[in-house]
Structures are given as C-alpha cells and as structure tokens.
Design a protein around this motif. Structure first.
Motif, short mmCIF file in Angstrom:
data_model
loop_
_atom_site.label_atom_id
_atom_site.label_comp_id
_atom_site.label_asym_id
_atom_site.label_seq_id
_atom_site.Cartn_x
_atom_site.Cartn_y
_atom_site.Cartn_z
N GLY A 14 -8.60 -3.74 -4.08
CA GLY A 14 -8.06 -2.50 -3.53
C GLY A 14 -7.95 -1.37 -4.53
N HIS A 15 -8.29 -1.64 -5.80
CA HIS A 15 -8.33 -0.55 -6.78
C HIS A 15 -9.42 0.43 -6.36
CE1 HIS A 15 -9.30 1.53 -10.52
NE2 HIS A 15 -8.10 1.17 -10.96
N PRO A 16 -9.18 1.74 -6.47
CA PRO A 16 -10.16 2.71 -5.94
C PRO A 16 -11.55 2.59 -6.54
CG PRO A 16 -8.40 3.81 -7.18
CD PRO A 16 -7.96 2.41 -6.95
N TYR A 78 -7.20 -1.44 3.62
CA TYR A 78 -6.73 -0.07 3.83
C TYR A 78 -6.92 0.29 5.30
CZ TYR A 78 -6.29 0.72 -1.17
OH TYR A 78 -5.90 0.66 -2.48
N ASP A 172 -3.86 -2.13 -3.72
CA ASP A 172 -4.15 -1.72 -5.10
C ASP A 172 -3.37 -2.58 -6.09
OD1 ASP A 172 -5.17 -0.33 -7.23
OD2 ASP A 172 -4.38 1.63 -6.63
N LYS A 174 -3.41 -4.20 -10.59
CA LYS A 174 -4.06 -4.44 -11.89
C LYS A 174 -3.38 -5.60 -12.59
CE LYS A 174 -5.67 0.13 -13.40
NZ LYS A 174 -5.59 1.11 -14.52
N SER A 196 1.38 -4.09 -8.94
CA SER A 196 0.89 -4.20 -7.58
C SER A 196 1.49 -3.12 -6.69
CB SER A 196 1.21 -5.57 -6.99
OG SER A 196 0.76 -5.65 -5.65
N GLN A 197 0.63 -2.51 -5.89
CA GLN A 197 1.10 -1.60 -4.86
C GLN A 197 1.96 -2.37 -3.85
OE1 GLN A 197 -2.04 0.00 -2.46
NE2 GLN A 197 -0.83 1.71 -1.67
N GLY A 242 -0.99 4.23 -3.82
CA GLY A 242 -2.10 3.61 -4.52
C GLY A 242 -3.42 3.96 -3.87
N GLY A 243 -4.48 3.28 -4.30
CA GLY A 243 -5.79 3.52 -3.73
C GLY A 243 -6.29 4.93 -4.01
N GLY A 249 -11.66 7.16 -6.86
CA GLY A 249 -12.49 6.00 -7.20
C GLY A 249 -13.95 6.38 -7.37
#
Length: 392
Positions: A14-16, A78, A172, A174, A196-197, A242-243, A249
């Motif tokens: 989910g990280h952009p 999303y 999102d 890491k 974490s989101q 997030g995202g 991204g």
C-alpha cells in the motif's frame, strides 16, 4: 572481533511507490498473457485522487488499462475515500505510445548478428547499463538478513490487515531492521522500526502492543531478539493519512527495496513495468540466479556479480566477480566458472528463465529476490550439482 551494524528497509504493497510498481507490472502481465512477445515500458504516477499511466508499448493485443489500474488499487485495499484513495472514484489518465523504432531495431537483431551474420546471438540488449546480482549464506534463501527480515515484517503487516487479525490497519506501511554482525556473521537484531497506517480511533498504546506481538515477534526468531533490542512502532504517534494522499507515488523509486536492501551494489535500473528484453530486469534476474547457485554450491559464502551491456549488443561488454575473500577459488577463477555455466545473452536469459510469462505483479512488493513464497525461475537451485564439480 569486528562489530558492525547494517540496516535495510521494506515497504508494504500500500505504499504509494509500491502501488505504482504493482500497476506497472499488472499492465505488463496483462499484455504478456495475450502477447508474450509484447514490448512494454510503462511508468505510473499516483497522487491525490489520480493515477497517470505513461510509456511505450508495442503489442498485437488490447488491454483495458483503466480497468487494470482500478483492479490493482482495489486489491491493495484502497477502497474508501477515508483511506486516502478509492479505486472506484480515482481518475485514470493514460498516455501510451509505441516503442521507438530506433530501439526496436537494436533489440530485434543483435549487433553481433548484423556484423557477422551467423544468427546465433539473437536479441540485442534493450539498453546500455550495469546490473548486479548477489547472494550470501546469512539466511536459508541466501539473502542478506536485514532485507530478508524487513520484507517478512512488511508482508506480515499486510497479512494481519487483509486477514482481519488487526482490522484497524490500512494499506500504507514501512519496516526497517538493523542487524548486528560479529566478524561478518549476523548475531542479533539491534533495532526494528515499523510504521503502519491505521484508523483514527485506535489508540497508540494498543497499536504498538498489537504490532509488536502480532507482526514483529510473529516474524523475527526469538533468539535474534534480546533485552537490548530497540523497537519503534509508529514513532510519530499517528499515521492516519497515507497512500497517494500523503505522498506522491512513482514507479521505480524503490529499487533498493526490490533488490538487496543496500547490502550489495546496484546498477540504478528499476524493474517494474519492463518486459524482459530490458536487461535492467532480465539480466538482474540472471545474475541473481548465478550468484545464488554458486553460493549454494559452496564456491563462496558471499558473491556479487556485475554485468555491463551496450544497447543492441547481445553479449555483456564486461563481467566482474567479487567474493569478498570468501571464495574457495580466486575471483578470476570464479569468473571463468561463471561464464562456463551461465549464458548472459538476452535471448538466452529469456529462454532459460522463462521470462515471457505473466509473473511480474506478484514480485512488485516484498522484493524480487529471496522469494521462497514464490516459485520463480531465478531462485531455483538448478545448477548446484554441476557447479559442485568445480570445487577444488
């Protein structure tokens, strides 16, 4: 005793940036499924409420790119505007052209075949560049321990969200892991960072307890953790936005996450959205396959291979092997062994590793190497027995 520390990071699907990598590779897969000979170089940018797809594609098939974008974003998670992005309502812009005929001319027939007319070398490299492959004996999958653990934590974070173990999590996230080494041998985990989101209503103490128990300690073996291990979970205290809403991204911006976490050198080329005629991708897979098999065969405990290519030329213009003093033969001898057992011409790589198949989107998160959860050809130990015959 020499005491050192090394840190690597990973990011969730989910990280952009990873979202863009997955969209690029989902488009590539859709084309290869219908047209294995298709040429694809697709980049994606994602920002608040919008996805832009651009690049060059030459193919005989049709794919519905907006549909692929929405399906990928939906699968990532999303699906509601309050998550920062919604697959159903986001805008999708597409700007696709054909591959340059100048590039195609060099790829379709190699420089060697044009000059010598023997027809034995096949495709030319899709670009110039340098590619690195690496393997070491720190983990069962022959990957550096920091990136291996960081990937497993990021993947577990997504599992906990999608399986409903922690249903307040959002896509999102890491991870980052620091490993302590004694004389080059990993002995313990020194630091873990996990962000974490999450839903706005969850309190930080609950989130920190849950992520340590259900994610970090679920993944990292207890013998690697001790009372001096530092754990930081959502250190800012809040991660609701997030995202793409919080961070634009872009395809190809997580090349160190995709490979060896910085433990090995990197040539600079990204993987996602590129068909296998692009040696950024295919040659990187080929040298990982070679390095892994050579380490598994006992020729070295740690091995890095570099290839250099010229656009339109089939054979690498340079080969470099570095065993960091761990080889059972000299590096020059290891290079000779490498070239006896592995063929690094693009057509041979594509054939030997079966790279014209739609397998790429599953690799666009949690690393392209060391994937013991996937049966990808470049991770197979299919050359080990032949290489053992080269042992002194």
């Amino acid at each position: 005793m020499k005491r050192t520390f090394f840190t690597s990071e990973s990011v969730t699907e989910g990280h952009p940036d990873k979202m863009c990598d997955q969209i690029s590779d989902a488009i590539l897969d859709a084309i290869l499924e219908q047209d294995p000979m298709g040429r694809v170089a697709v980049e994606v940018l994602a920002a608040t409420g919008i996805v832009l797809v651009a690049g060059q594609v030459s193919t005989t098939c049709y794919v519905d790119i907006p549909k692929i974008v929405r399906e990928t974003v939906r699968d990532i998670g999303y699906t509601r505007a309050k998550y920062g992005f919604d697959a159903e309502t986001c805008g999708v812009l597409v700007s696709i052209d054909e591959q340059s005929t100048d590039i195609a001319m060099g790829v379709d027939q190699s420089y060697e075949d044009k000059e010598h007319g023997n027809g034995t070398d096949g495709l030319g490299a899709g670009d110039q560049g340098i590619m690195f492959g690496f393997a070491c004996d720190e983990t069962p999958e022959l990957m550096p321990m920091p990136i291996s653990l960081a990937h497993k934590i990021a993947r577990r974070l997504t599992e906990a969200r999608k399986e409903g173990v922690l249903n307040y999590l959002r896509p999102d996230g890491k991870s980052q892991v620091t490993v302590e080494y004694h004389d080059g041998v990993p002995v313990r985990v020194d630091t873990v960072i996990l962000s974490s989101q999450h839903a706005p209503e969850i309190d930080i103490d609950t989130l920190r307890h849950d992520l340590e128990h259900y994610v970090i300690r679920h993944v990292i073996p207890e013998e690697l953790l001790d009372d001096k291990t530092k754990i930081y979970i959502n250190p800012t205290g809040r991660f609701v936005y997030g995202g793409p809403l919080a961070d634009t991204g872009l395809t190809g911006r997580k090349i160190i996450v995709d490979t060896y976490g910085g433990y090995s050198r990197h040539g600079g080329g990204a993987f996602s959205g590129k068909d296998p005629t692009k040696v950024d991708r295919s040659a990187s897979y080929a040298v990982r396959h070679a390095a892994k098999n050579m380490v598994a065969a006992g020729l070295a405990k740690k091995l890095e291979i570099e290839l250099g290519y010229a656009i339109g030329v089939a054979r690498p213009v340079s080969v470099h092997v570095d065993s960091f003093g761990t080889g059972v033969r000299s590096d020059q001898e290891l290079e000779e062994i490498l070239l006896r057992h592995f063929d690094f011409r693009p057509a041979s790589i594509i054939r030997d590793l079966q790279l014209r198949q739609p397998v790429y989107r599953q690799l666009a998160s949690y690393g392209h190497f060391g994937r013991d959860d996937l049966d990808v050809s470049w991770e197979r130990l299919d050359k080990v027995e032949d290489l053992k015959k080269e042992l002194p």
